[in-house]
Design an enzyme around this catalytic site. Structure first.
Site, mmCIF file in Angstrom:
data_model
loop_
_atom_site.group_PDB
_atom_site.id
_atom_site.type_symbol
_atom_site.label_atom_id
_atom_site.label_comp_id
_atom_site.label_asym_id
_atom_site.label_seq_id
_atom_site.Cartn_x
_atom_site.Cartn_y
_atom_site.Cartn_z
ATOM 1 N N SER A 41 0.807 -1.221 0.000
ATOM 2 C CA SER A 41 0.000 0.000 0.000
ATOM 3 C C SER A 41 0.839 1.270 0.000
ATOM 4 C CB SER A 41 -0.955 0.001 1.200
ATOM 5 O OG SER A 41 -0.266 -0.295 2.392
ATOM 6 N N HIS B 169 1.918 4.602 4.188
ATOM 7 C CA HIS B 169 1.026 5.258 3.226
ATOM 8 C C HIS B 169 1.474 6.692 2.979
ATOM 9 C CE1 HIS B 169 -2.550 2.405 4.332
ATOM 10 N NE2 HIS B 169 -1.488 1.769 3.866
#
Length: 293
Positions: A208, A265
């Protein structure tokens, strides 16, 4: 890459305007030049030679009708569905490795091998981890990247793989395979180190961080130097940024095992945005018949 591979030699009076517009909208890396009194269509990716040669033949015979600008833009802005999977092998390999990483974390034998994917190596006492400096000094540089392949749960690997398939393939085609691999390496390292320094723990993983790097790159790159291949709908960018903020509130952690790697992230997003700035500045002023990015 700087070596061009000739695909087709055509007469100078052959009108290629419709064909070149179509290829530009598709984001293909090509050029049209004049050599020895003929037009030469060339590409840099050897994998594009055969399919492009066939497309040109079909186009010249009138066997294929190229989509209009509106229909082509509509297709690319949502998802590059018409791109064969074999044209983006790097993205496919990254997704396969993510699947392997997910399997490792869900089997007893696999968990032993998964320890080699963590950022830090296990200390000699087998009760703690070595420091980052000692791990890297021992030559285990791959650990800076491999946490990106570890996934914890079906939703985790599916979520990341779907976004990699959509967004990652755009970069692989637009940047070329070499630059795309470099993009992955840089953003994976930045995301992994950001997560580690934020929590001081090697127990994390997932693609991610790279996914958010793709989001950041496409967001900024499209603003600086628009190109149809990078034209992701604003709703997609907005959703991903909303999801980033939502995860940072801790709400999502209540519904999953473990916690979301929010620092990865954020680190990936910032890294992608910075690379988007660099790519956007370099792409400005490129000639329209050559869309090397």
């Amino acid at each position: 890459m700087s070596n061009w591979i000739a695909v087709k030699h055509l007469p100078l009076d052959q009108d290629l305007s419709e064909l070149t517009r179509f290829l530009q909208r598709r984001g293909l890396n090509f050029r049209v030049s004049e050599e020895s009194g003929r037009q030469v269509i060339a590409v840099q990716d050897p994998q594009l030679v055969e399919p492009l040669d066939q497309l040109i033949d079909d186009f010249l015979r009138g066997d294929v009708q190229l989509p209009t600008e509106d229909s082509a833009a509509e297709t690319i802005e949502t998802q590059p569905r018409d791109i064969p999977f074999w044209m983006t092998p790097i993205t496919l390999v990254l997704i396969i490795f993510s699947g392997i990483g997910a399997l490792l974390t869900h089997t007893e034998t696999g968990q032993v091998w998964a320890m080699w994917f963590l950022l830090l190596d296990v200390a000699p006492d087998l009760r703690s981890f070595m420091s980052l400096d000692d791990t890297l000094a021992s030559g285990q540089l791959w650990r800076l990247i491999t946490p990106a392949f570890l996934h914890f749960g079906l939703f985790h690997v599916l979520f990341n793989s779907l976004w990699m398939w959509d967004l990652g393939r755009r970069l692989e085609l637009g940047l070329g395979k070499g630059r795309y691999v470099l993009f992955f390496v840089i953003t994976a390292i930045v995301a992994n180190l950001t997560q580690y320094f934020w929590e001081s723990s090697p127990w994390f993983g997932g693609m991610s961080g790279v996914v958010y790097a793709l989001v950041g790159f496409l967001w900024i790159r499209q603003r600086l130097a628009p190109h149809p291949l990078f034209a992701v709908p604003a709703s997609i960018i907005g959703f991903m940024l909303f999801w980033l903020v939502l995860c940072m509130t801790g709400i999502v952690d209540q519904f999953i095992d473990g916690s979301v790697a929010n620092a990865a992230h954020l680190g990936g997003l910032v890294a992608g945005m910075l690379l988007g700035v660099v790519s956007g500045m370099l792409a400005r002023g490129k000639p329209t018949d050559s869309i090397t990015l």
